[in-house]
Design a protein around this motif. Structure first.
Motif, mmCIF file in Angstrom:
data_model
loop_
_atom_site.group_PDB
_atom_site.id
_atom_site.type_symbol
_atom_site.label_atom_id
_atom_site.label_comp_id
_atom_site.label_asym_id
_atom_site.label_seq_id
_atom_site.Cartn_x
_atom_site.Cartn_y
_atom_site.Cartn_z
ATOM 1 N N LEU A 98 1.433 -1.521 -0.509
ATOM 2 C CA LEU A 98 0.324 -0.026 0.056
ATOM 3 C C LEU A 98 1.140 1.667 0.242
ATOM 4 C CD1 LEU A 98 -2.763 -1.193 2.698
ATOM 5 C CD2 LEU A 98 -2.645 -1.113 0.147
ATOM 6 N N SER A 99 0.873 1.968 -0.881
ATOM 7 C CA SER A 99 2.296 3.014 -0.894
ATOM 8 C C SER A 99 2.046 4.145 -0.293
ATOM 9 C CB SER A 99 1.193 4.183 -2.401
ATOM 10 O OG SER A 99 0.393 4.771 -2.034
ATOM 11 N N GLU A 100 2.925 4.909 -0.408
ATOM 12 C CA GLU A 100 2.652 5.733 0.840
ATOM 13 C C GLU A 100 1.643 7.115 1.117
ATOM 14 O OE1 GLU A 100 6.161 10.201 2.150
ATOM 15 O OE2 GLU A 100 5.169 9.276 -0.233
ATOM 16 N N ALA A 101 0.593 7.154 -0.072
ATOM 17 C CA ALA A 101 -0.462 7.738 -0.098
ATOM 18 C C ALA A 101 -2.071 6.428 0.182
ATOM 19 C CB ALA A 101 -0.770 7.808 -2.128
ATOM 20 N N GLY A 102 -1.383 5.600 0.292
ATOM 21 C CA GLY A 102 -2.862 4.128 0.873
ATOM 22 C C GLY A 102 -3.548 4.280 -0.863
ATOM 23 N N ASP A 103 -2.699 4.229 -1.867
ATOM 24 C CA ASP A 103 -2.345 3.408 -2.528
ATOM 25 C C ASP A 103 -2.698 1.699 -3.037
ATOM 26 O OD1 ASP A 103 -4.244 5.755 -3.770
ATOM 27 O OD2 ASP A 103 -2.355 6.151 -5.325
ATOM 28 N N LEU A 104 -3.440 1.156 -3.638
ATOM 29 C CA LEU A 104 -3.736 -0.609 -4.080
ATOM 30 C C LEU A 104 -2.676 -0.594 -5.093
ATOM 31 C CD1 LEU A 104 -7.460 -1.612 -3.227
ATOM 32 C CD2 LEU A 104 -4.992 -1.730 -2.106
ATOM 33 N N THR A 105 -0.877 -1.613 -4.648
ATOM 34 C CA THR A 105 0.168 -1.644 -5.555
ATOM 35 C C THR A 105 -0.634 -3.199 -6.113
ATOM 36 O OG1 THR A 105 1.232 -2.624 -4.075
ATOM 37 C CG2 THR A 105 1.167 0.323 -4.136
ATOM 38 N N ASP A 106 0.521 -3.750 -7.901
ATOM 39 C CA ASP A 106 -0.050 -4.662 -7.975
ATOM 40 C C ASP A 106 0.855 -5.855 -7.150
ATOM 41 O OD1 ASP A 106 -0.978 -4.034 -10.545
ATOM 42 O OD2 ASP A 106 1.014 -3.963 -11.402
ATOM 43 N N LYS A 107 1.850 -5.654 -5.965
ATOM 44 C CA LYS A 107 2.419 -6.177 -4.643
ATOM 45 C C LYS A 107 1.451 -6.116 -4.252
ATOM 46 C CE LYS A 107 6.679 -4.866 -3.460
ATOM 47 N NZ LYS A 107 7.381 -4.580 -3.052
ATOM 48 N N TYR A 108 0.370 -5.448 -3.537
ATOM 49 C CA TYR A 108 -0.738 -5.832 -2.708
ATOM 50 C C TYR A 108 -1.317 -7.402 -3.379
ATOM 51 C CZ TYR A 108 -5.211 -5.470 -0.458
ATOM 52 O OH TYR A 108 -6.512 -5.729 0.274
ATOM 53 N N PHE A 109 -1.931 -6.578 -4.690
ATOM 54 C CA PHE A 109 -2.846 -7.865 -4.892
ATOM 55 C C PHE A 109 -2.281 -9.311 -4.775
ATOM 56 C CE2 PHE A 109 -4.500 -3.982 -6.162
ATOM 57 C CZ PHE A 109 -6.025 -4.218 -5.510
ATOM 58 N N ALA A 110 -0.605 -8.993 -5.731
ATOM 59 C CA ALA A 110 0.177 -10.121 -5.554
ATOM 60 C C ALA A 110 -0.076 -11.061 -3.992
ATOM 61 C CB ALA A 110 1.434 -10.202 -5.793
ATOM 62 N N ILE A 111 0.303 -9.898 -3.389
ATOM 63 C CA ILE A 111 0.370 -10.608 -1.460
ATOM 64 C C ILE A 111 -0.740 -11.577 -1.362
ATOM 65 C CG2 ILE A 111 0.860 -10.456 0.872
ATOM 66 C CD1 ILE A 111 2.877 -8.137 -0.560
ATOM 67 N N ARG A 112 -1.598 -11.330 -1.745
ATOM 68 C CA ARG A 112 -3.517 -11.287 -1.387
ATOM 69 C C ARG A 112 -3.351 -12.651 -2.227
ATOM 70 N NH1 ARG A 112 -8.840 -8.512 -2.841
ATOM 71 N NH2 ARG A 112 -7.677 -9.611 -5.271
ATOM 72 N N ASP A 113 -2.715 -12.611 -3.007
ATOM 73 C CA ASP A 113 -3.108 -13.983 -3.956
ATOM 74 C C ASP A 113 -2.650 -15.003 -2.928
ATOM 75 O OD1 ASP A 113 -5.438 -12.851 -5.803
ATOM 76 O OD2 ASP A 113 -3.432 -12.794 -7.286
ATOM 77 N N VAL A 114 -0.804 -14.343 -2.317
ATOM 78 C CA VAL A 114 -0.485 -15.495 -1.729
ATOM 79 C C VAL A 114 -0.659 -16.374 -1.031
ATOM 80 C CG1 VAL A 114 2.262 -16.222 -0.845
ATOM 81 C CG2 VAL A 114 1.871 -14.976 -2.895
ATOM 82 N N ILE A 115 -1.361 -15.079 0.080
ATOM 83 C CA ILE A 115 -2.364 -15.671 1.400
ATOM 84 C C ILE A 115 -3.188 -16.224 1.010
ATOM 85 C CG2 ILE A 115 -3.742 -14.280 3.382
ATOM 86 C CD1 ILE A 115 -1.259 -11.963 2.773
ATOM 87 N N ARG A 116 -4.295 -15.989 0.071
ATOM 88 C CA ARG A 116 -5.294 -16.924 -0.096
ATOM 89 C C ARG A 116 -4.847 -18.039 -0.616
ATOM 90 N NH1 ARG A 116 -8.511 -12.923 -4.465
ATOM 91 N NH2 ARG A 116 -10.040 -11.572 -2.892
ATOM 92 N N LYS A 117 -4.116 -18.705 -0.474
ATOM 93 C CA LYS A 117 -3.048 -19.870 -0.454
ATOM 94 C C LYS A 117 -3.115 -20.966 0.864
ATOM 95 C CE LYS A 117 0.251 -20.972 -2.959
ATOM 96 N NZ LYS A 117 1.838 -21.311 -3.797
ATOM 97 N N TYR A 118 -3.149 -19.856 1.823
ATOM 98 C CA TYR A 118 -3.233 -20.479 3.554
ATOM 99 C C TYR A 118 -3.956 -20.435 3.961
ATOM 100 C CZ TYR A 118 1.728 -21.350 1.183
ATOM 101 O OH TYR A 118 2.670 -21.870 0.547
ATOM 102 N N LYS A 119 -5.532 -19.243 3.590
ATOM 103 C CA LYS A 119 -6.009 -18.983 4.646
ATOM 104 C C LYS A 119 -7.458 -17.711 3.779
ATOM 105 C CE LYS A 119 -3.837 -19.003 8.410
ATOM 106 N NZ LYS A 119 -4.411 -20.762 9.723
ATOM 107 N N LYS A 120 -8.539 -18.217 4.648
ATOM 108 C CA LYS A 120 -9.587 -17.473 3.170
ATOM 109 C C LYS A 120 -9.176 -15.788 3.580
ATOM 110 C CE LYS A 120 -14.000 -17.209 3.656
ATOM 111 N NZ LYS A 120 -16.260 -17.441 3.959
ATOM 112 N N VAL A 121 -8.955 -15.509 2.602
ATOM 113 C CA VAL A 121 -9.294 -13.731 2.505
ATOM 114 C C VAL A 121 -10.699 -13.529 2.973
ATOM 115 C CG1 VAL A 121 -8.681 -11.802 1.663
ATOM 116 C CG2 VAL A 121 -6.922 -13.897 1.530
ATOM 117 N N PRO A 122 -10.742 -12.502 3.250
ATOM 118 C CA PRO A 122 -12.513 -11.699 3.904
ATOM 119 C C PRO A 122 -12.918 -11.359 2.429
ATOM 120 C CG PRO A 122 -11.311 -11.065 5.670
ATOM 121 C CD PRO A 122 -9.683 -11.647 4.445
ATOM 122 N N TYR A 123 -14.211 -11.619 2.179
ATOM 123 C CA TYR A 123 -15.015 -11.298 1.049
ATOM 124 C C TYR A 123 -15.501 -9.807 1.298
ATOM 125 C CZ TYR A 123 -18.249 -11.126 -3.171
ATOM 126 O OH TYR A 123 -18.383 -10.661 -4.677
ATOM 127 N N GLY A 124 -15.196 -8.701 0.394
ATOM 128 C CA GLY A 124 -15.572 -7.642 0.238
ATOM 129 C C GLY A 124 -14.840 -6.908 -0.663
#
Length: 165
Positions: A98-124
């Protein structure tokens, strides 16, 4: 232990096991990026390197704290420096997910995808990035020099202690 994404993860956890044979494996600071220094190029850690390390850590059943997950800004003289002297800018961006301005980056979404392999990520819905504006020049007026204001900022005088503050 804390280590970055390019370290030998198994080796780092072996060191932890040496000192803590039974506790949970924890990387207390897995670096998603790195700090900048004045006059140097902005530091970037490739998303693929971060996600590979995160996948390995989670695959070992270990716990992890992503440092930094969100960038920020230090104000005044709180940004610091390294030794030998290398001043850091007030930006605490760190190439964070999450950038200094609070923007979602490609890195954010890629990390979320890795976490999803191991844990349920909240939907919304995910909040969108905030629009940015160019405000133009901001005139500044020098009011005081810090060293001339010490008696105002700390009327009781300097703080002394036998212990570091």
């Amino acid at each position: 232990v804390d280590f970055g994404p390019t370290e030998n993860i198994t080796g780092c956890f072996e060191v932890q096991r040496h000192f803590e044979p039974k506790g949970p494996l924890v990387n207390s600071e897995m670096y998603t990026g790195w700090l900048d220094h004045w006059g140097e190029k902005h530091q970037v850690v490739a998303t693929s390197i971060v996600t590979k390390a995160l996948d390995t850590i989670l695959g070992l059943g270990a716990n992890v704290n992503l440092y930094m997950l969100i960038g920020g800004t230090d104000f005044g003289y709180w940004n610091g420096a390294n030794t030998p002297y290398a001043a850091q800018p007030t930006s605490y961006d760190y190439d964070a997910p999450l950038s200094e301005a609070g923007d979602l980056t490609d890195k954010y979404f890629a990390i979320r995808d890795v976490i999803r392999k191991y844990k349920k990520v909240p939907y919304g819905p995910i909040p969108p990035s905030v629009p940015k504006f160019a405000y133009g020049p901001v005139p500044l007026k020098k009011l005081h020099i810090l060293s001339e204001m010490l008696d105002v900022l700390c009327p009781s005088g300097p703080v002394t202690s036998v212990y570091p503050l």
